[in-house]
Design a protein around this motif. Structure first.
Motif, mmCIF file in Angstrom:
data_model
loop_
_atom_site.group_PDB
_atom_site.id
_atom_site.type_symbol
_atom_site.label_atom_id
_atom_site.label_comp_id
_atom_site.label_asym_id
_atom_site.label_seq_id
_atom_site.Cartn_x
_atom_site.Cartn_y
_atom_site.Cartn_z
ATOM 1 N N SER A 1 0.802 -1.225 0.000
ATOM 2 C CA SER A 1 0.000 0.000 0.000
ATOM 3 C C SER A 1 0.837 1.278 0.000
ATOM 4 O O SER A 1 0.473 2.269 -0.621
ATOM 5 C CB SER A 1 -0.942 0.004 1.199
ATOM 6 O OG SER A 1 -1.742 1.146 1.178
ATOM 7 N N ASP A 2 1.978 1.264 0.698
ATOM 8 C CA ASP A 2 2.799 2.470 0.781
ATOM 9 C C ASP A 2 3.533 2.789 -0.524
ATOM 10 O O ASP A 2 4.134 3.847 -0.654
ATOM 11 C CB ASP A 2 3.788 2.380 1.945
ATOM 12 C CG ASP A 2 4.712 1.179 1.872
ATOM 13 O OD1 ASP A 2 4.287 0.128 1.355
ATOM 14 O OD2 ASP A 2 5.865 1.287 2.339
ATOM 15 N N PHE A 3 3.466 1.892 -1.515
ATOM 16 C CA PHE A 3 4.057 2.149 -2.826
ATOM 17 C C PHE A 3 3.011 2.624 -3.840
ATOM 18 O O PHE A 3 3.350 2.912 -4.977
ATOM 19 C CB PHE A 3 4.717 0.882 -3.385
ATOM 20 C CG PHE A 3 6.052 0.570 -2.763
ATOM 21 C CD1 PHE A 3 7.225 1.095 -3.291
ATOM 22 C CD2 PHE A 3 6.139 -0.242 -1.646
ATOM 23 C CE1 PHE A 3 8.451 0.810 -2.727
ATOM 24 C CE2 PHE A 3 7.364 -0.530 -1.067
ATOM 25 C CZ PHE A 3 8.524 -0.003 -1.605
ATOM 26 N N VAL A 4 1.743 2.678 -3.435
ATOM 27 C CA VAL A 4 0.649 2.954 -4.382
ATOM 28 C C VAL A 4 0.270 4.429 -4.376
ATOM 29 O O VAL A 4 0.120 5.050 -3.329
ATOM 30 C CB VAL A 4 -0.594 2.092 -4.046
ATOM 31 C CG1 VAL A 4 -1.757 2.443 -4.965
ATOM 32 C CG2 VAL A 4 -0.252 0.615 -4.165
ATOM 33 N N ASN A 5 0.092 4.977 -5.572
ATOM 34 C CA ASN A 5 -0.428 6.331 -5.737
ATOM 35 C C ASN A 5 -1.957 6.234 -5.698
ATOM 36 O O ASN A 5 -2.586 5.805 -6.663
ATOM 37 C CB ASN A 5 0.045 6.905 -7.078
ATOM 38 C CG ASN A 5 -0.405 8.323 -7.294
ATOM 39 O OD1 ASN A 5 -1.427 8.761 -6.775
ATOM 40 N ND2 ASN A 5 0.364 9.063 -8.071
ATOM 41 N N TRP A 6 -2.532 6.624 -4.577
ATOM 42 C CA TRP A 6 -3.983 6.515 -4.395
ATOM 43 C C TRP A 6 -4.712 7.731 -4.958
ATOM 44 O O TRP A 6 -5.933 7.826 -4.834
ATOM 45 C CB TRP A 6 -4.315 6.323 -2.913
ATOM 46 C CG TRP A 6 -3.748 5.051 -2.372
ATOM 47 C CD1 TRP A 6 -2.699 4.916 -1.507
ATOM 48 C CD2 TRP A 6 -4.174 3.722 -2.676
ATOM 49 N NE1 TRP A 6 -2.446 3.580 -1.264
ATOM 50 C CE2 TRP A 6 -3.338 2.830 -1.961
ATOM 51 C CE3 TRP A 6 -5.184 3.191 -3.488
ATOM 52 C CZ2 TRP A 6 -3.480 1.450 -2.028
ATOM 53 C CZ3 TRP A 6 -5.322 1.810 -3.551
ATOM 54 C CH2 TRP A 6 -4.480 0.961 -2.826
ATOM 55 N N ASN A 7 -4.002 8.660 -5.584
ATOM 56 C CA ASN A 7 -4.599 9.897 -6.101
ATOM 57 C C ASN A 7 -4.761 9.880 -7.615
ATOM 58 O O ASN A 7 -4.741 10.924 -8.251
ATOM 59 C CB ASN A 7 -3.752 11.102 -5.684
ATOM 60 C CG ASN A 7 -3.708 11.252 -4.175
ATOM 61 O OD1 ASN A 7 -4.737 11.197 -3.521
ATOM 62 N ND2 ASN A 7 -2.521 11.407 -3.630
ATOM 63 N N CYS A 8 -4.916 8.704 -8.184
ATOM 64 C CA CYS A 8 -5.106 8.602 -9.632
ATOM 65 C C CYS A 8 -6.501 9.105 -10.013
ATOM 66 O O CYS A 8 -7.447 8.991 -9.228
ATOM 67 C CB CYS A 8 -4.962 7.151 -10.092
ATOM 68 S SG CYS A 8 -3.298 6.501 -9.857
ATOM 69 N N ASP A 9 -6.611 9.634 -11.223
ATOM 70 C CA ASP A 9 -7.922 10.048 -11.731
ATOM 71 C C ASP A 9 -8.804 8.835 -11.979
ATOM 72 O O ASP A 9 -10.025 8.912 -11.862
ATOM 73 C CB ASP A 9 -7.760 10.849 -13.031
ATOM 74 C CG ASP A 9 -6.995 12.131 -12.790
ATOM 75 O OD1 ASP A 9 -7.509 13.009 -12.078
ATOM 76 O OD2 ASP A 9 -5.863 12.249 -13.306
ATOM 77 N N GLU A 10 -8.164 7.741 -12.327
ATOM 78 C CA GLU A 10 -8.869 6.482 -12.532
ATOM 79 C C GLU A 10 -7.971 5.359 -12.018
ATOM 80 O O GLU A 10 -6.757 5.405 -12.190
ATOM 81 C CB GLU A 10 -9.167 6.280 -14.016
ATOM 82 C CG GLU A 10 -10.002 5.061 -14.325
ATOM 83 C CD GLU A 10 -10.398 4.967 -15.799
ATOM 84 O OE1 GLU A 10 -10.899 3.891 -16.172
ATOM 85 O OE2 GLU A 10 -10.202 5.932 -16.557
ATOM 86 N N MET A 11 -8.586 4.367 -11.389
ATOM 87 C CA MET A 11 -7.828 3.238 -10.862
ATOM 88 C C MET A 11 -8.512 1.954 -11.322
ATOM 89 O O MET A 11 -9.723 1.803 -11.186
ATOM 90 C CB MET A 11 -7.799 3.280 -9.338
ATOM 91 C CG MET A 11 -6.918 2.243 -8.700
ATOM 92 S SD MET A 11 -5.172 2.659 -8.753
ATOM 93 C CE MET A 11 -5.007 3.679 -7.310
ATOM 94 N N THR A 12 -7.719 1.050 -11.875
ATOM 95 C CA THR A 12 -8.212 -0.261 -12.274
ATOM 96 C C THR A 12 -7.511 -1.307 -11.429
ATOM 97 O O THR A 12 -6.288 -1.301 -11.315
ATOM 98 C CB THR A 12 -7.935 -0.523 -13.778
ATOM 99 O OG1 THR A 12 -8.590 0.477 -14.552
ATOM 100 C CG2 THR A 12 -8.423 -1.905 -14.188
#
Length: 191
Positions: free
Chosen positions: A72-83
């Motif tokens: 989780s700490d490597f993930v960009n959670w601020n994407c405009d879209e997430m798949t």
């Protein structure tokens, strides 16, 4: 265009790579392009996302569900879209299908694997999308030597050189991404 950027997620790489990739992302976004990527917030992946956002582009992250808990700490959670996908293979397939072009920024084993898969698919005629290396500070010089060695030893046809290109200049790279036609060559030219 939807540009898929592959690159390191490492938190320990030199800032020269981070800065160059962030600037590249901003430049591509200002030219009207959007990002498809593995949804990383660190390394070159994070830099690409920050650059595209800074330049006004949209970012579409593609991640396996297990990243939510394990990475989780490597993930960009601020994407405009997430798949979300079930596997890494599915992740790559979605990015490959959505992309109009590929940029390979400095990276490690995962980045090499992503490059060789899209290169193989292009050689087999499964797509005709441009593949560009952003060769920051000569990072991919040794990989280019390896590919040339494979050509010299007849494991790879010389015609395969048109399937990808290395760039140090972002303007030249963008021109290639926006205009590549593989010199009119087709699948039979590479076998």
């Amino acid at each position: 265009m939807q540009i898929c950027v592959f690159g390191a997620a490492s938190k320990t790489i030199d800032e020269k790579y981070i800065n160059a990739v962030e600037d590249m992302g901003e430049y591509l976004a200002k030219r009207g392009h959007n990002l498809i990527f593995g949804s990383g917030c660190t390394g070159c992946m994070g830099a690409a996302a920050r650059g595209f956002k800074k330049g006004g582009g949209k970012i579409h992250g593609v991640i396996p569900r297990f990243f939510k808990n394990d990475l989780s700490d490597f993930v960009n959670w601020n994407c405009d879209e997430m798949t979300y996908t079930e596997t890494m293979r599915e992740r790559k397939a979605i990015m490959e299908n959505l992309a109009d072009a590929f940029v390979i920024t400095p990276g490690g084993v995962g980045t090499y694997e992503e490059f060789f898969e899209i290169l193989t698919l292009k050689q087999l005629g499964r797509h005709r999308k441009p593949i560009a290396f952003f060769n920051v500070d000569g990072y991919y010089d040794k990989l280019e030597e390896l590919l040339e060695y494979s050509i010299e030893k007849n494991f790879v046809k010389p015609e395969c050189r048109v399937l990808y290109k290395l760039f140090t200049d972002v303007d030249e790279m963008v021109s290639y991404l926006e205009n590549d036609d593989m010199n009119g060559m087709g699948v039979h030219d590479f076998k």
